[in-house]
Design a protein around this motif. Sequence first.
Motif, PDB file in Angstrom:
ATOM      1  N   TRP A  26       0.828  -1.264  -0.142  1.00 18.55           N
ATOM      2  CA  TRP A  26       0.091   0.104   0.044  1.00 18.55           C
ATOM      3  C   TRP A  26       0.713   1.260   0.033  1.00 18.55           C
ATOM      4  O   TRP A  26       0.619   2.148  -0.817  1.00 18.55           O
ATOM      5  CB  TRP A  26      -0.907  -0.028   1.171  1.00 18.55           C
ATOM      6  N   LEU A  27       1.922   1.302   0.897  1.00 17.48           N
ATOM      7  CA  LEU A  27       2.702   2.308   1.179  1.00 17.48           C
ATOM      8  C   LEU A  27       3.581   2.398  -0.356  1.00 17.48           C
ATOM      9  O   LEU A  27       3.702   3.729  -0.929  1.00 17.48           O
ATOM     10  CB  LEU A  27       3.402   2.388   2.109  1.00 17.48           C
ATOM     11  N   ASP A  30       1.590   4.114  -3.158  1.00 17.94           N
ATOM     12  CA  ASP A  30       0.977   5.429  -3.209  1.00 17.94           C
ATOM     13  C   ASP A  30       1.816   6.508  -3.806  1.00 17.94           C
ATOM     14  O   ASP A  30       2.977   6.586  -3.569  1.00 17.94           O
ATOM     15  CB  ASP A  30       0.777   5.802  -1.610  1.00 17.94           C
ATOM     16  N   GLN A  32       1.672   9.929  -3.737  1.00 23.95           N
ATOM     17  CA  GLN A  32       2.215  11.078  -3.268  1.00 23.95           C
ATOM     18  C   GLN A  32       3.490  10.647  -2.348  1.00 23.95           C
ATOM     19  O   GLN A  32       4.600  11.493  -2.072  1.00 23.95           O
ATOM     20  CB  GLN A  32       1.089  11.414  -1.951  1.00 23.95           C
ATOM     21  N   LEU A  33       3.627   9.316  -1.905  1.00 21.82           N
ATOM     22  CA  LEU A  33       4.880   8.959  -0.990  1.00 21.82           C
ATOM     23  C   LEU A  33       5.806   8.633  -2.144  1.00 21.82           C
ATOM     24  O   LEU A  33       7.040   9.111  -1.771  1.00 21.82           O
ATOM     25  CB  LEU A  33       4.467   7.874  -0.115  1.00 21.82           C
ATOM     26  N   ASN A  70       0.885  13.333   4.575  1.00 21.90           N
ATOM     27  CA  ASN A  70       0.640  12.197   3.638  1.00 21.90           C
ATOM     28  C   ASN A  70       0.994  10.760   4.467  1.00 21.90           C
ATOM     29  O   ASN A  70       0.095  10.088   4.120  1.00 21.90           O
ATOM     30  CB  ASN A  70       1.544  12.376   2.340  1.00 21.90           C
ATOM     31  N   THR A  74      -2.215   8.190   4.796  1.00 23.13           N
ATOM     32  CA  THR A  74      -2.058   6.687   4.167  1.00 23.13           C
ATOM     33  C   THR A  74      -2.124   5.700   5.046  1.00 23.13           C
ATOM     34  O   THR A  74      -2.852   4.974   4.349  1.00 23.13           O
ATOM     35  CB  THR A  74      -0.627   6.758   2.971  1.00 23.13           C
ATOM     36  N   CYS A  75      -1.414   5.703   6.014  1.00 21.58           N
ATOM     37  CA  CYS A  75      -1.462   4.458   6.886  1.00 21.58           C
ATOM     38  C   CYS A  75      -2.887   4.532   7.566  1.00 21.58           C
ATOM     39  O   CYS A  75      -3.521   3.561   7.710  1.00 21.58           O
ATOM     40  CB  CYS A  75      -0.659   5.033   8.193  1.00 21.58           C
ATOM     41  N   TRP A  78      -5.240   2.940   5.025  1.00 18.74           N
ATOM     42  CA  TRP A  78      -4.932   1.452   5.026  1.00 18.74           C
ATOM     43  C   TRP A  78      -5.602   0.841   6.085  1.00 18.74           C
ATOM     44  O   TRP A  78      -6.170  -0.101   5.606  1.00 18.74           O
ATOM     45  CB  TRP A  78      -3.524   1.234   4.977  1.00 18.74           C
TER      46      TRP A  78
END
Length: 117
Positions: A26-27, A30, A32-33, A70, A74-75, A78
């Motif tokens: 997932w990370l 992303d 943005q990350l 961000n 994001t976390c 998730w």
Amino acid sequence: MEKTMTRYDVRLLDGDVDDFVQLLKWLQGDDQLARHAVVSRADETAKPGEMGTALEVVQLVVDSGFQTLNLVMTCALWRQSRYRPPVVTIEHNGVRVTVDSSDADAVARIAEALRGS
């Protein structure tokens, strides 16, 4: 000009290997990350008093354009995607915070605590 890089460690307080793998993917996925962070898996040896022999850690090495909000958001997103959302911790410069809510105010407070580190 050389970029300044810093590190964030993301761990699950509960959850299983599948949860860890899903969080890592997932990370990594992303956008943005991805612009400002290299997301990878890092195994760490358990400290005295911790169960197990190694801890699974998602490590982010980020540049100066990285936005802490961000990562926290994001976390939190998730966690919302999981049937039983594990508690996530994020550590940066010796400050460890817990992501156990997706409430916007809570997410902002968590991000602010990390930015101050």
